[in-house]
Design an enzyme around this catalytic site. Structure first.
Site, mmCIF file in Angstrom:
data_model
loop_
_atom_site.group_PDB
_atom_site.id
_atom_site.type_symbol
_atom_site.label_atom_id
_atom_site.label_comp_id
_atom_site.label_asym_id
_atom_site.label_seq_id
_atom_site.Cartn_x
_atom_site.Cartn_y
_atom_site.Cartn_z
ATOM 1 N N PRO A 55 0.567 -1.304 -0.091
ATOM 2 C CA PRO A 55 -0.076 0.072 0.007
ATOM 3 C C PRO A 55 0.852 1.343 0.074
ATOM 4 C CG PRO A 55 0.237 -0.950 2.197
ATOM 5 C CD PRO A 55 1.029 -1.816 1.390
ATOM 6 N N ALA A 56 0.260 2.342 -0.480
ATOM 7 C CA ALA A 56 1.027 3.621 -0.470
ATOM 8 C C ALA A 56 0.074 4.631 -0.853
ATOM 9 C CB ALA A 56 2.253 3.536 -1.544
ATOM 10 N N ILE A 72 -3.598 6.012 -4.933
ATOM 11 C CA ILE A 72 -3.574 5.546 -3.849
ATOM 12 C C ILE A 72 -3.357 3.959 -4.527
ATOM 13 C CG2 ILE A 72 -5.112 4.143 -2.035
ATOM 14 C CD1 ILE A 72 -6.634 6.733 -1.892
ATOM 15 N N GLU A 73 -2.147 3.448 -3.879
ATOM 16 C CA GLU A 73 -1.970 1.939 -3.964
ATOM 17 C C GLU A 73 -2.463 1.264 -2.966
ATOM 18 O OE1 GLU A 73 -0.492 0.669 -6.991
ATOM 19 O OE2 GLU A 73 0.398 2.312 -7.916
ATOM 20 N N CYS A 74 -3.777 0.564 -3.165
ATOM 21 C CA CYS A 74 -4.517 -0.022 -2.120
ATOM 22 C C CYS A 74 -4.091 -1.609 -1.871
ATOM 23 C CB CYS A 74 -5.767 -0.061 -2.090
ATOM 24 S SG CYS A 74 -6.707 -0.829 -3.647
#
Length: 360
Positions: free
Chosen positions: A218-219, A322-324
């Site tokens: 995530p990020a 958003i990297e989920c």
């Protein structure tokens, strides 16, 4: 179960039918290579020209199955909570009925849940790890990887990476049509899916924030992705051809200019999103400039933010990725938890954006 393309479109229709007052469906003008249309759902009680707006993108990369579901889920949650005058809770990340009202009645949220329907259909039926769209392979090329373009390398921001970056910058983009993952396409904005996102921005100048939801991380990423940020030398920027031989190198004293106030805004809103996502079940997404992952060109977030530099009449759009989650296609029980994190993060953005952005 993850939604397929037809189910995403059906969900858009169902939400509009159930809540006709605060919703509107719009259809972008460009059909995909396989002839599909894909639509946006606007959520908000005010007219499009009355209040600021947020554009939410999902499904740009085909194999990332969670983002489209997350956007449909958030739209449904918001509309139901607003209609029943209740709050929303995602773990310890809670939002009151008054806050739900604030979002729905003081904003327009443009949900574009499935930007790349051809790719999603192919990923869900034929090749799960497919990332690109389904542009036909160029004449004379062979092999299944020669089909498709990475839409998140196709936007008109430093698109021609071979000319705009240092040769040793390690830009995660390719001009090889048979690259299986990051082929940039034959020209900037060559793809109908890319042009549909551009159309959404062009048609709605009240959009002041954009989030492109991806997996996996995530990020939470903010601008820029092309080079390290700097706020001291305005002439060191993506429009400066003198930087074409050096752009993208780390720690060389040359970076991409971002005004100090904009950087403060970008970081602060990212932190609000991170805090809200983390309160769901304790996952720290982390906040950084996109370049911290690796240098990129032609991405949606850098394109959206860059527009007001190239065209002073354009609205400044603070843009995020958003990297989920930590997998592209986790078991749906895990995906449901990730969807809650994304929902909390996006609500936090909407609630904090006006105050944080003022003056930036």
């Amino acid at each position: 179960m993850y939604l397929n393309v037809a189910e995403i479109e059906s969900a858009i229709d169902s939400l509009h039918d159930a809540y006709p007052g605060p919703t509107e469906i719009t259809t972008p003008p460009h059909r995909t290579h396989e002839g599909r249309t894909t639509r946006l759902l606007r959520v908000g009680t005010r007219q499009v020209n009355e209040v600021p707006a947020i554009l939410l993108l999902g499904g740009i990369h085909a194999r990332e199955w969670m983002p489209p579901d997350a956007l449909i889920s958030l739209a449904a949650d918001l509309l139901e909570a607003h209609d029943s005058a209740t709050g929303l809770g995602y773990g310890s990340s809670t939002f009151t009925a008054a806050q739900v009202t604030q979002v729905v009645e003081n904003f327009n949220l443009f949900f574009f849940p499935c930007v790349n329907p051809d790719g999603r259909a192919f990923s869900q039926t034929t090749s799960a790890m497919w990332r690109k769209n389904r542009r036909p392979a160029p004449a004379g090329s062979n092999g299944p990887s020669c089909v498709g373009v990475d839409l998140n390398r196709n936007f008109d921001f430093l698109w021609n990476h071979t000319a705009k970056f240092a040769t040793d910058a390690d830009v995660h983009t390719s001009d090889n049509p048979c690259d299986p993952h990051v082929y940039r396409g034959p020209a900037a904005a060559s793809e109908p899916e890319t042009r549909n996102v551009v159309w959404a921005l062009d048609s709605n100048p009240q959009i002041r924030w954009m989030v492109d939801v991806h997996s996996a991380g995530p990020a939470i990423l903010h601008n820029w992705g092309s080079d390290q940020n700097q706020s001291t030398t305005p002439t060191d920027n993506f429009r400066n051809p003198n930087l074409d031989d050096v752009r993208g190198r780390p720690d060389d004293g040359i970076g991409e200019f971002i005004p100090e106030a904009d950087l403060k805004t970008a970081v602060e809103l990212s932190e609000h999103m991170n805090d809200a996502a983390g309160a769901v079940r304790g996952v720290d997404y982390g906040v950084e400039a996109a370049y911290g992952l690796y240098p990129t060109s032609g991405t949606s977030d850098d394109y959206a933010y860059s527009r007001h530099f190239t065209n002073p009449a354009a609205t400044k759009v603070f843009s995020y990725t958003i990297e989920c989650g930590d997998r592209f296609q986790p078991a749906f029980s895990e995906a449901e938890q990730v969807i809650r994190e994304v929902s909390a993060a996006l609500l936090a953005l909407a609630l904090n954006a006006p105050n944080v952005t003022n003056g930036a």
